[in-house]
Design a protein around this motif. Structure first.
Motif, short mmCIF file in Angstrom:
data_model
loop_
_atom_site.label_atom_id
_atom_site.label_comp_id
_atom_site.label_asym_id
_atom_site.label_seq_id
_atom_site.Cartn_x
_atom_site.Cartn_y
_atom_site.Cartn_z
N LEU A 134 42.65 43.25 37.73
CA LEU A 134 41.31 42.86 38.07
C LEU A 134 40.68 43.77 38.84
CD1 LEU A 134 42.34 39.32 39.61
CD2 LEU A 134 41.43 39.42 37.50
N ALA A 135 41.41 44.61 39.54
CA ALA A 135 40.64 45.94 40.07
C ALA A 135 39.96 46.87 39.07
CB ALA A 135 41.52 46.42 41.10
N ARG A 136 40.83 47.08 38.02
CA ARG A 136 40.29 48.01 37.08
C ARG A 136 39.13 47.16 36.36
NH1 ARG A 136 45.87 49.02 36.53
NH2 ARG A 136 45.94 47.48 34.42
N LEU A 137 39.48 46.07 35.96
CA LEU A 137 38.11 45.43 35.26
C LEU A 137 36.91 45.44 35.97
CD1 LEU A 137 40.08 42.27 33.95
CD2 LEU A 137 39.34 44.10 32.77
N PHE A 138 37.08 44.99 37.55
CA PHE A 138 35.87 44.96 38.16
C PHE A 138 35.25 46.38 38.41
CE2 PHE A 138 34.22 45.54 42.67
CZ PHE A 138 33.04 45.08 42.33
N HIS A 139 36.28 47.63 38.50
CA HIS A 139 35.74 48.92 38.67
C HIS A 139 34.72 49.24 37.52
CE1 HIS A 139 36.01 53.21 38.09
NE2 HIS A 139 36.00 53.21 39.46
N ILE A 173 41.53 42.29 46.63
CA ILE A 173 41.77 41.09 45.80
C ILE A 173 43.03 40.34 46.22
CG2 ILE A 173 42.32 40.52 43.30
CD1 ILE A 173 40.25 42.98 42.66
N THR A 174 43.98 41.42 46.33
CA THR A 174 45.22 40.79 46.65
C THR A 174 45.30 39.97 48.08
OG1 THR A 174 46.67 42.59 46.06
CG2 THR A 174 47.83 41.19 47.64
N SER A 175 44.42 40.25 49.00
CA SER A 175 44.07 39.59 50.09
C SER A 175 43.53 38.16 49.90
CB SER A 175 43.28 40.27 51.14
OG SER A 175 42.06 40.29 50.75
N ARG A 176 42.82 38.14 49.24
CA ARG A 176 41.93 36.83 48.55
C ARG A 176 42.80 35.95 47.86
NH1 ARG A 176 40.24 38.53 52.59
NH2 ARG A 176 38.25 38.55 53.13
N LEU A 177 43.66 36.43 46.84
CA LEU A 177 44.48 35.81 45.78
C LEU A 177 45.53 35.03 46.87
CD1 LEU A 177 45.11 38.10 42.87
CD2 LEU A 177 43.72 36.14 43.16
N GLY A 178 45.78 35.61 47.89
CA GLY A 178 46.82 34.84 48.97
C GLY A 178 46.47 33.61 49.48
N GLU A 179 45.08 33.46 49.42
CA GLU A 179 44.21 32.32 49.93
C GLU A 179 44.03 31.19 48.81
OE1 GLU A 179 40.74 33.78 51.69
OE2 GLU A 179 41.90 34.93 53.08
N GLN A 225 39.94 52.08 42.76
CA GLN A 225 40.39 50.84 42.20
C GLN A 225 41.38 50.05 43.19
OE1 GLN A 225 42.04 51.57 38.40
NE2 GLN A 225 40.09 52.48 37.63
N ALA A 226 42.30 51.20 43.86
CA ALA A 226 43.38 50.74 44.92
C ALA A 226 42.63 49.93 46.08
CB ALA A 226 44.22 51.82 45.49
N ILE A 227 41.34 50.27 46.45
CA ILE A 227 40.63 49.75 47.59
C ILE A 227 40.19 48.30 46.95
CG2 ILE A 227 38.56 49.58 48.93
CD1 ILE A 227 38.69 52.76 48.75
N PHE A 228 39.82 48.40 45.92
CA PHE A 228 39.45 46.94 45.06
C PHE A 228 40.84 45.93 45.17
CE2 PHE A 228 35.91 49.02 42.51
CZ PHE A 228 35.02 49.34 43.67
#
Length: 245
Positions: A192-197, A172-178, A165-168
């Motif tokens: 969001l990472a937990r939901l996706f996982h 996600i954090t890198s893309r939210l910044g965009e 989940q930390a990898i996800f």
């Protein structure tokens, strides 16, 4: 190699109550001490590796410390010194197995991919790792042993699901910044990472416990569907921010 007699009914080696020490951290398995000679560090790592293989193959009660030491080298004294006893070695072995299974995730390339594309790639990579016989065996033993060893569930979760989940979350954090999100409107990347996982993993992993693992097409579909759901959620926030702006 897998005798039970030395372990006793309660899962303790002779003398463990006298010499063993239960680790205090509730989520981290015992680790090889950093202040050791090269030989000591190697012995500790080999005990952990061999124990992981034997425990996954035969379960906790099906493996004795004698069997582990016979294959890995070292001695029972090393086991007590490094891990506090058989239970501590069991926790460290399963944490090692989790780390070994998830290690290839660090090599998945997502540079230049959109949120949806990157999550789909990461999700498929995780499913390929989690649906292997070794990973399914690890999941089974973690479930079956947690009631007996209460710390084990927390150790397994920290070493397994929380790690992926930390990898996800980092991606996600890198893309939210965009994304053009309004201040205070950005979603929690960890959530969001937990939901996706869970959307990606749960159904196929649970099926793998009781029937043959899903094939490549099912893995692709699960990863794509979960990625699309997360991307749609983020897109909705972006659209709302644009309208309010």
């Amino acid at each position: 190699m897998t005798g039970r007699a030395a372990d006793g009914g309660a899962g303790h080696e002779p003398g463990q109550a006298r010499r063993g020490r239960a680790p205090e951290n509730k989520t981290t398995a015992p680790r090889c001490p950093s202040r050791r000679t090269g030989r000591g560090t190697a012995t500790c790592a080999e005990l952990r590796r061999v124990a992981a293989d034997l425990f996954l193959a035969h379960g906790y009660d099906g493996v004795s410390l004698d069997a582990i030491v016979a294959e890995a080298g070292g001695s029972k004294t090393n086991v007590y010194a490094f891990f506090g006893g058989k239970e501590g070695l069991f926790e460290a072995a399963l944490a090692h197995a989790c780390a070994d299974i998830l290690a290839p995730m660090d090599a998945v390339r997502v540079e230049g991919l959109s949120l949806e594309e990157g999550l789909a790639r990461l999700g498929r990579a995780l499913l390929d790792l989690l649906l292997t016989p070794r990973s399914v065996a690890l999941f089974r033993i973690a479930i079956s042993a947690t009631g007996r060893f209460p710390r084990l569930g927390a150790v397994w979760f920290a070493s397994g699901p929380a790690t992926s989940q930390a990898i996800f979350a980092r991606f996600i954090t890198s893309r939210l910044g965009e994304a053009p999100l309004r201040e205070g409107q950005a979603p929690d990347a960890a959530v969001l990472a937990r939901l996706f996982h869970d959307m990606t993993v749960q159904e196929l992993l649970h099926r793998a416990l009781f029937e043959p693992a899903a094939g490549p097409a099912a893995r692709d579909e699960a990863a794509r569907t979960a990625a699309a759901a997360v991307a749609a959620l983020v897109a909705g926030l972006v659209a709302a921010g644009a309208e309010e702006g």
